[in-house]
Design an enzyme around this catalytic site. Structure first.
Site, PDB file in Angstrom:
ATOM      1  N   ASP A  49     -15.384  -0.429   0.754  1.00 27.11           N
ATOM      2  CA  ASP A  49     -15.798  -0.622   1.923  1.00 27.11           C
ATOM      3  C   ASP A  49     -16.278   0.585   2.606  1.00 27.11           C
ATOM      4  OD1 ASP A  49     -13.052   0.483   1.689  1.00 27.11           O
ATOM      5  OD2 ASP A  49     -11.928  -0.995   2.742  1.00 27.11           O
ATOM      6  N   GLU A 105     -12.532  -2.941   8.815  1.00 31.50           N
ATOM      7  CA  GLU A 105     -11.344  -2.833   9.812  1.00 31.50           C
ATOM      8  C   GLU A 105     -11.869  -3.657  10.882  1.00 31.50           C
ATOM      9  OE1 GLU A 105      -9.093  -1.000   9.498  1.00 31.50           O
ATOM     10  OE2 GLU A 105      -9.659   0.763   7.974  1.00 31.50           O
TER      11      GLU A 105
HETATM   12  C1  LIG Z   1      -6.190  -1.454   4.826  1.00 32.22           C
HETATM   13  C2  LIG Z   1      -6.233  -1.641   6.300  1.00 32.22           C
HETATM   14  O1  LIG Z   1      -5.621  -0.854   6.941  1.00 32.22           O
HETATM   15  N1  LIG Z   1      -6.963  -2.860   6.844  1.00 32.22           N
HETATM   16  C3  LIG Z   1      -6.812  -3.068   8.176  1.00 32.22           C
HETATM   17  C4  LIG Z   1      -7.553  -4.292   8.395  1.00 32.22           C
HETATM   18  C5  LIG Z   1      -7.658  -4.827   9.895  1.00 32.22           C
HETATM   19  C6  LIG Z   1      -7.922  -6.190  10.186  1.00 32.22           C
HETATM   20  C7  LIG Z   1      -8.026  -6.370  11.520  1.00 32.22           C
HETATM   21  N2  LIG Z   1      -8.903  -5.724  12.374  1.00 32.22           N
HETATM   22  C8  LIG Z   1      -6.618  -6.897  12.192  1.00 32.22           C
HETATM   23  O2  LIG Z   1      -6.170  -5.765  12.894  1.00 32.22           O
HETATM   24  O3  LIG Z   1      -6.178  -7.565  12.290  1.00 32.22           O
HETATM   25  C9  LIG Z   1      -5.388  -3.276   8.637  1.00 32.22           C
HETATM   26  O4  LIG Z   1      -5.196  -2.916   9.903  1.00 32.22           O
HETATM   27  O5  LIG Z   1      -4.386  -3.732   7.910  1.00 32.22           O
END
Ligand SMILES: CC(=O)N[C@@H](CCC[C@H](N)C(=O)O)C(=O)O
Length: 375
Positions: free
Chosen positions: A69, A128
């Site tokens: 990513d 993200e």
């Molecule tokens: C690995 C990581 O930190 N991923 C993010 C993915 C975010 C998805 C979306 N924006 C949300 O907030 O639901 C995470 O915050 O886990």
């Protein structure tokens, strides 16, 4: 490519964090690197702000996929790096600068040391938010070059360098963003009885939302509701007409996600009645849970443990989300945590992953992909 060169790439990328689908400089930087390789070894196609890069095998029977990513986060960096973010208010605080650099290291190895199978690299935007994995996977390029298996890693600040962790089956949670707007009646701070104060309503709503986890979810299951941002009002002596909560929901099953949303809607209805206001709920983007392929994950863990000197651990599932979940939903594959030993965690303004983990990851993936290509 030597470790020093890779560290330079990581630092260059660290300077230019960009949020989802705005990764223009990042894409150009990666393209400049990829365009140095001969066309007979590497085929490159752009997709939105992402890139597909296919390293051609000598006698391909299959295509092995590797996803990195590429987006940053809206966080103001607080490290003392001399290569800190040059984009005020944005930072690579989730390790995507590492993820891209590691992908470049693996790609370079296979361009220079051909193997029989193809290796497809997906430099994916918007992990993200709002989510690049699903549309990238549905693109015509992905359909043409569709990998037979796919892998990815994520940095783990709490694990030491030289350690990796993963598990067969569920690794990362289902996620859904959550935005709630409240609209009441503003007015003079001294005349609350003539208004409907949305700061008070928002405060009450935040605490009520937390009761969903405590009272509606089976204690043996797990779920998270985090409100990461509250905005409301205009100035200290005016009662707020508007307030907005921004957060995220995490669950270990689709059923629990449905249940949490049902309860959020009921509680928000109650706020509407109790505070005589209007409300609006928006779930933003949602990510499919990451379900690691059982067989491939076990095989990978055994391979690393038996054939390398790295420490491989079986971890528990995490409440983090990853749109890589869409990829492993369609293609057999797995994700693993890479130890980077940082005193500050993911999404922290002082995240400082140890750069020696880059060489570890490149070594692990080059060995594992070569092993898979011989199967
Ligand atoms: C690995 C990581 O930190 N991923 C993010 C993915 C975010 C998805 C979306 N924006 C949300 O907030 O639901 C995470 O915050 O886990």
């Amino acid at each position: 490519m030597g470790t020093e060169h890779l560290i330079q790439i990581r630092r260059d990328l660290h300077r230019i964090p960009e949020i989802g689908f705005q990764e223009f400089k990042t894409q150009q930087y990666l393209l400049n690197l990829l365009n140095q390789f001969p066309e007979h070894r590497l085929d490159v196609k752009t997709w939105k702000t992402g890139i597909f890069a296919l390293v051609k095998g000598t006698n391909p029977q299959k295509t092995i996929g590797y996803r990195a990513d590429i987006d940053g986060l809206p966080i103001t960096e607080e490290t003392d790096y001399d290569f800190s973010s040059e984009h005020p208010g944005f930072m690579h605080a989730c390790g995507h600068d590492f993820h891209m650099t590691i992908a470049i290291g693996i790609l370079t190895h296979f361009v220079k040391n051909p193997i029989s199978d193809n290796v497809l690299f997906l430099f994916q935007p918007a992990e993200e938010g709002p989510g690049g994995a699903e549309p990238m996977l549905n693109s015509d390029i992905a359909k043409e070059w569709k990998p037979d298996i796919i892998t990815a890693l994520h940095i783990a600040p709490e694990l030491p360098v030289g350690t990796i962790a993963t598990k067969p089956g569920l690794l990362f949670a289902n996620t859904s963003e959550l935005f709630i707007d409240l609209k009441g009646k503003g007015g003079h701070a001294a005349y609350p009885h003539t208004t409907n104060d949305m700061v008070v309503a928002a405060c009450s709503l935040v605490t009520q939302l937390q009761t969903i986890i405590a009272r509606n979810i089976d204690p043996l299951d797990s779920a998270v509701i985090t409100i990461g941002k509250i905005t409301g009002g205009t100035v200290q002596n005016i009662i707020a007409e508007n307030a907005r909560l921004e957060g995220t929901i995490r669950t270990l099953s689709v059923e629990s996600m449905d249940k949490v949303k049902e309860r959020i809607e009921a509680i928000v209805k109650g706020i509407e009645i109790g505070y005589s206001c209007k409300t609006m709920i928006d779930y933003g983007s949602m990510y499919h849970q990451v379900d690691n392929d059982e067989m491939l994950t076990r095989e990978f863990m055994e391979y690393i443990s038996d054939q390398t000197s790295y420490d491989v651990r079986e971890c528990t599932e995490a409440m983090t989300g990853e749109d890589f979940g869409y990829m492993v939903d369609q293609i057999s594959g797995f994700m693993f945590w890479l130890g980077v030993g940082s005193p500050y965690g993911l999404h922290h303004a002082k995240l400082q992953p140890n750069e020696s983990a880059i060489g570890v990851a490149v070594d692990i993936m080059c060995k594992y992909i070569s092993y898979k290509a011989n199967q």
